[in-house]
Motif scaffolding. Structure first.
Motif, PDB file in Angstrom:
ATOM      1  N   SER A  91      -1.265   7.553  -0.939  1.00  0.00           N
ATOM      2  CA  SER A  91      -2.638   7.297  -1.382  1.00  0.00           C
ATOM      3  C   SER A  91      -3.555   7.022  -0.199  1.00  0.00           C
ATOM      4  CB  SER A  91      -2.674   6.119  -2.356  1.00  0.00           C
ATOM      5  OG  SER A  91      -2.304   4.910  -1.709  1.00  0.00           O
ATOM      6  N   THR A 151       0.837  -1.208   0.000  1.00  0.00           N
ATOM      7  CA  THR A 151       0.000   0.000   0.000  1.00  0.00           C
ATOM      8  C   THR A 151       0.864   1.247   0.000  1.00  0.00           C
ATOM      9  OG1 THR A 151      -1.675  -1.189   1.275  1.00  0.00           O
ATOM     10  CG2 THR A 151      -1.863   1.199   1.209  1.00  0.00           C
ATOM     11  N   ASP A 152       0.536   2.179  -0.857  1.00  0.00           N
ATOM     12  CA  ASP A 152       1.247   3.446  -0.922  1.00  0.00           C
ATOM     13  C   ASP A 152       0.727   4.390   0.162  1.00  0.00           C
ATOM     14  OD1 ASP A 152       2.962   5.484  -2.328  1.00  0.00           O
ATOM     15  OD2 ASP A 152       0.992   6.442  -2.513  1.00  0.00           O
TER      16      ASP A 152
END
Length: 390
Positions: free
Chosen positions: A317, A313-314
């Protein structure tokens, strides 16, 4: 040289003792003294053969000290009177009483200890307690050096900038040039003395000088930074730290347990909703983390970094447009990061405690965080003991 007889004051969970062992100096702890019952239980668990006195230092008489016939004092007095986010009571704080008692006893000992090492928080260097200590050391004829050192100087990815003082009784001198100013980082010892005897040097390839940006980071921590609302220059500083290959990655210090065992360390939904913008978040590939304090795991802001354990997961974001989302949507977005607290064992690793250091089974996680937050970095102190005795 015979084994140095060491008195360990404010012994806590044994950080100084472990540092003494790691330093390679021939030494024996003849007594450890601390009033904290939890810390004493942990100390006794790891050092069952060391005499431990569970009492206040003021409860020991001059005769008690003389009977121990020690050559070295290692001590880490209570830091609360000097920390910059506390009341800064200094010598008026009752917790400083025991340290002033030590200073009063020192000139009256039947034999001056040859070596003294003291650790405390940054802020101690501007205190009246420090002034009293330096005055006493000068009156007793000690040579001394003050330092500000962090584990990052040894390539460890954790900011823990601390004040140290090392002192040698006459006619002792140091293997480096002393200065009246506080030395930032480790002073470089001479390669050898006139007899050709080599002095110990750092086992790390990292710089011996602490970067000025770490001092600014520590000051920012004490001021309470809103990490996810941070300024561009703060984000750039952290990015620089993560690119510094002289510092190891966080992943080198993590436990290899499976996901289920780590679930107990995941941040609660309530914590995510309330503190998401305040947290310092690091990944296993990062080369930095902020100082862990005794409130870690209980309080969030300014008590230490949290770990992003889902690398797919970024982070940007996950934090994008949070203010526009409902609580349920915020949770859904933030939960993808799988943010968790560092385990006590991982914090112990970042503070240089050896693998064989363990907690008794009855010590709660909260208690473990608390005593670790009150402790010190073992590798840093080991290096200073080498410099002190060389």
């Amino acid at each position: 040289m015979e084994n140095i007889r060491v008195l360990e004051l404010y012994s806590g969970i044994g950080g100084m003792h472990y540092a003494l062992t790691e330093s390679g100096v021939g030494a024996e702890v003849v007594a450890a003294v601390d009033v904290n019952t939890t810390a004493n239980e942990i100390y006794k668990h790891n050092f069952p053969n060391t005499p431990l006195h569970p009492k206040t230092i003021e409860g020991m008489t001059l005769d008690d000290f003389n009977k121990l016939t020690f050559d070295m004092i290692l001590m880490s007095p209570p830091c609360q009177p000097f920390t910059r986010i506390g009341l800064q009571g200094d010598i008026s704080d009752p917790r400083t009483k025991s340290f002033l008692y030590i200073l009063d006893l020192l000139p009256r000992l039947s034999k001056l200890p040859r070596f003294i090492l003291l650790e405390n928080v940054k802020g101690f260097e501007t205190s009246s307690a420090r002034e009293s200590m330096v005055k006493t050391l000068i009156e007793c004829g000690y040579n001394y050096q003050e330092l500000l050192v962090s584990p990052t100087c040894l390539g460890m990815p954790n900011s823990r900038l601390r004040y140290f003082l090392i002192a040698k009784a006459p006619p002792g001198s140091f293997c480096f040039q002393t200065t009246p100013e506080i030395h930032e980082g480790f002073p470089l010892p001479a390669e050898e003395d006139v007899s050709g005897r080599s002095f110990p040097v750092s086992h790390s390839s990292a710089s011996t000088t602490c970067p000025e940006e770490e001092r600014r980071e520590t000051q920012a921590e004490d001021a309470g930074v809103l990490y996810k609302l941070e300024r561009i220059q703060d984000a750039e500083r952290k990015s620089r730290q993560n690119r510094d290959e002289s510092v190891r990655q966080i992943g080198d210090y993590l436990e290899n347990h499976g996901g289920e065992e780590m679930e107990q360390y995941l941040l609660s939904h309530k914590t995510l909703l309330r503190y998401a913008l305040l947290m310092d978040i690091v990944r296993p590939t990062c080369r930095r983390s902020v100082c862990f304090t005794k409130g870690y795991g209980h309080y969030v802001e300014g008590t230490g970094s949290v770990l992003q354990s889902c690398m797919e997961t970024d982070m940007e974001s996950a934090f994008r447009s949070l203010e526009l989302l409902s609580d349920e949507e915020k949770l859904q977005q933030l939960s993808r990061l799988k943010l968790r607290y560092f385990t006590p064992r991982e914090i112990a690793n970042l503070m240089g405690f050896p693998k064989h250091f363990t907690f008794p089974k009855n010590i709660s996680t909260k208690q473990q965080y608390r005593v670790l937050g009150n402790s010190l970095n073992v590798h840093v102190v080991a290096r200073l003991i080498q410099l002190l005795v060389s």
